[in-house]
Design an enzyme around this catalytic site. Structure first.
Site, PDB file in Angstrom:
ATOM      1  N   LYS A 127     -37.387 -31.653 119.527  1.00 33.46           N
ATOM      2  CA  LYS A 127     -37.575 -31.216 118.138  1.00 33.46           C
ATOM      3  C   LYS A 127     -39.041 -31.236 117.728  1.00 33.46           C
ATOM      4  CE  LYS A 127     -33.123 -31.892 115.975  1.00 33.46           C
ATOM      5  NZ  LYS A 127     -32.328 -32.633 114.998  1.00 33.46           N
ATOM      6  N   LYS A 211     -27.954 -24.975 124.822  1.00 33.04           N
ATOM      7  CA  LYS A 211     -26.809 -25.293 123.961  1.00 33.04           C
ATOM      8  C   LYS A 211     -26.805 -24.396 122.721  1.00 33.04           C
ATOM      9  CE  LYS A 211     -28.579 -28.838 120.976  1.00 33.04           C
ATOM     10  NZ  LYS A 211     -28.518 -30.045 120.243  1.00 33.04           N
ATOM     11  N   LYS A 214     -28.251 -24.323 115.756  1.00 31.58           N
ATOM     12  CA  LYS A 214     -28.592 -23.704 114.475  1.00 31.58           C
ATOM     13  C   LYS A 214     -29.969 -23.066 114.534  1.00 31.58           C
ATOM     14  CE  LYS A 214     -26.232 -27.399 111.948  1.00 31.58           C
ATOM     15  NZ  LYS A 214     -26.399 -28.714 111.338  1.00 31.58           N
TER      16      LYS A 214
HETATM   17  P1  TYM Z   1     -26.031 -32.498 114.156  1.00 29.84           P
HETATM   18  O1  TYM Z   1     -25.946 -32.287 112.684  1.00 29.84           O
HETATM   19  O2  TYM Z   1     -27.155 -31.887 114.906  1.00 29.84           O
HETATM   20  O3  TYM Z   1     -24.711 -31.993 114.849  1.00 29.84           O
HETATM   21  C1  TYM Z   1     -23.441 -32.400 114.362  1.00 29.84           C
HETATM   22  C2  TYM Z   1     -22.493 -32.617 115.517  1.00 29.84           C
HETATM   23  O4  TYM Z   1     -22.333 -31.410 116.259  1.00 29.84           O
HETATM   24  C3  TYM Z   1     -22.504 -31.676 117.638  1.00 29.84           C
HETATM   25  N1  TYM Z   1     -23.053 -30.484 118.301  1.00 29.84           N
HETATM   26  C4  TYM Z   1     -22.510 -29.907 119.369  1.00 29.84           C
HETATM   27  N2  TYM Z   1     -21.413 -30.204 120.088  1.00 29.84           N
HETATM   28  C5  TYM Z   1     -21.115 -29.394 121.132  1.00 29.84           C
HETATM   29  N3  TYM Z   1     -21.865 -28.318 121.477  1.00 29.84           N
HETATM   30  C6  TYM Z   1     -22.973 -27.978 120.784  1.00 29.84           C
HETATM   31  N4  TYM Z   1     -23.698 -26.910 121.114  1.00 29.84           N
HETATM   32  C7  TYM Z   1     -23.344 -28.799 119.672  1.00 29.84           C
HETATM   33  N5  TYM Z   1     -24.364 -28.756 118.772  1.00 29.84           N
HETATM   34  C8  TYM Z   1     -24.172 -29.804 117.940  1.00 29.84           C
HETATM   35  C9  TYM Z   1     -23.462 -32.846 117.691  1.00 29.84           C
HETATM   36  O5  TYM Z   1     -23.371 -33.538 118.912  1.00 29.84           O
HETATM   37  C10 TYM Z   1     -22.982 -33.676 116.522  1.00 29.84           C
HETATM   38  O6  TYM Z   1     -21.897 -34.496 116.897  1.00 29.84           O
HETATM   39  N6  TYM Z   1     -27.733 -37.098 114.803  1.00 29.84           N
HETATM   40  C11 TYM Z   1     -26.552 -36.354 114.467  1.00 29.84           C
HETATM   41  C12 TYM Z   1     -25.993 -36.684 113.099  1.00 29.84           C
HETATM   42  C13 TYM Z   1     -25.775 -38.134 112.831  1.00 29.84           C
HETATM   43  C14 TYM Z   1     -24.733 -38.914 113.350  1.00 29.84           C
HETATM   44  C15 TYM Z   1     -24.905 -40.222 112.782  1.00 29.84           C
HETATM   45  C16 TYM Z   1     -23.669 -38.669 114.210  1.00 29.84           C
HETATM   46  C17 TYM Z   1     -26.528 -38.928 112.025  1.00 29.84           C
HETATM   47  N7  TYM Z   1     -26.003 -40.173 111.973  1.00 29.84           N
HETATM   48  C18 TYM Z   1     -24.046 -41.267 113.075  1.00 29.84           C
HETATM   49  C19 TYM Z   1     -22.807 -39.730 114.518  1.00 29.84           C
HETATM   50  C20 TYM Z   1     -22.996 -41.002 113.946  1.00 29.84           C
HETATM   51  C21 TYM Z   1     -26.920 -34.886 114.463  1.00 29.84           C
HETATM   52  O7  TYM Z   1     -28.031 -34.521 114.322  1.00 29.84           O
HETATM   53  O8  TYM Z   1     -25.905 -34.058 114.510  1.00 29.84           O
END
Ligand code: TYM
Length: 350
Positions: A127, A211, A214
């Site tokens: 990032k 992957k 967004k």
């Molecule tokens: P974020 O907002 O980037 O993504 C949300 C969730 O979507 C999953 N994800 C995917 N799964 C499969 N294939 C993909 N291409 C793909 N892109 C995204 C991510 O793995 C995630 O589960 N850091 C986290 C948010 C967070 C969080 C937490 C999660 C903050 N605090 C505590 C669990 C527990 C994040 O940026 O997700």
């Protein structure tokens, strides 16, 4: 759904997860996370789902939309939670910033986590890009806040996509180190990731080695949860495949064919059929047959969610009510745990 080895911790089983309010949710977010959030409601476990707006601001305001848009993006994610089938009576749905203890615990964890642990996080490197010097300090300590999100509720299991695996390992290290440094064995559970399944790593429709994300400039690379049926069909039709022939005869034939493997994985995750069953069903068929079938199962699954999402977004006051109620319930769990942390650390007045 994986249930890996049970933690030694003997408190209640509790699920926690979160999604950032940065732009539209895509199929990766849905299959990797949101669908699992919904499915986990069928267990006995408490389920807590957060919209992590404090994580969103770790990047520049033009990336997360700026102050005028942040609250409405938070509402949109909450609406997607509801539309996908999260029941606000069964589960807690809330915004991270509404429960102040998240950042308070994150500070304590900043003092528990070691520089070397955080420096190893590959998502920061991705990032921050080439110019890491200009990244925010918040982006660097982002996974520490994530550990605080989880452990503030003493959550035992965390459903996430594969890209969060390393962050979960850091949360585990922080829990263990806190318990050890403060001599409070088993105070925090060591949280288990729930990652497995065909939806854990959904790849770009344009490049099977990247992957779905967004931030990809090409909208054709992803299916958004708000895409209508025609758009979904068009994107699947245009999805990259390879010149290595029709659909493979068996699962082994997916090896070295990342784009095809991804499409089969999506079919499997959406339909609930195993990868083996999907491969057997379309063995030797051309993509002219498989792709429309894939578009059909996707539309059948996603169209009702999209329709519900639009309906829910017509009544933002109701979404706010859900978020307010969720914040009250989240706070009721978090505050006593944070009080215990204050006492454990030895802060004055605790
Ligand atoms: P974020 O907002 O980037 O993504 C949300 C969730 O979507 C999953 N994800 C995917 N799964 C499969 N294939 C993909 N291409 C793909 N892109 C995204 C991510 O793995 C995630 O589960 N850091 C986290 C948010 C967070 C969080 C937490 C999660 C903050 N605090 C505590 C669990 C527990 C994040 O940026 O997700």
């Amino acid at each position: 759904m994986t249930d890996t080895t049970a933690p030694a911790y003997s408190g209640p089983k509790r699920i926690f997860s979160g999604i950032q309010p940065t732009g539209n949710l895509h199929l990766g977010n849905y299959l990797g996370a949101l669908k699992k959030f919904v499915d986990l409601q069928a267990t006995e476990w408490e389920t807590i789902y957060c919209v992590v707006d404090q994580h969103a601001i770790t990047q520049a305001p033009d990336v997360w939309g700026g102050p005028e848009l942040l609250a409405s993006y938070t509402r949109q994610i909450a609406a997607a939670y509801l539309a996908a089938g999260i029941d606000p009576k069964r589960s807690i749905i809330f915004a991270q910033s509404a429960v102040r203890e998240h950042t308070e615990l994150a500070w304590v964890f900043n003092c528990v986590a070691r520089m070397g642990w955080v420096e190893r996080m590959t998502q920061f490197k991705d990032k921050a890009g080439k110019d890491a010097e200009r990244a925010s300090v918040g982006l660097f300590t982002y996974p520490v806040l994530m550990a605080a999100d989880i452990l503030l509720y003493k959550a035992t299991h965390v459903p996430v996509g594969d890209d969060q695996k390393q962050h979960l390992e850091l949360s585990r290290d922080i829990a263990e180190r806190f318990n050890r440094d403060f001599n409070v064995p088993d105070f925090f559970p060591v949280p288990e990731p729930l990652i497995k399944g065909p939806g854990a790593r959904i790849m770009s429709l344009k490049d099977g080695t990247k992957k779905m994300s967004k931030s990809d400039p090409s909208d054709l690379s992803r299916i958004n949860l708000v895409d209508d049926s025609d758009t979904i069909a068009k994107k699947i039709k245009k999805a990259t495949t390879d010149p290595l022939g029709p659909m493979p005869e068996d699962v082994k034939g997916l090896e070295g064919r990342p784009e095809v493997e991804n499409l089969v994985g999506i079919y499997s995750a959406v339909s609930g059929e195993s990868v083996e069953a999907v491969v057997a069903k379309y063995a030797g068929q051309g993509f002219g047959v498989f792709k429309p079938a894939l578009a059909e199962v996707m539309v059948a699954h996603l169209a009702p969610i999209t329709a519900r999402y639009r309906e829910i977004m017509d009544d933002p006051a109701e979404v706010d009510r859900v978020l307010r109620d969720g914040a009250d319930r989240a706070r009721a769990i978090a505050a006593p745990i944070m009080d215990e942390v204050r006492r454990t650390v030895g802060f004055w007045g605790a």
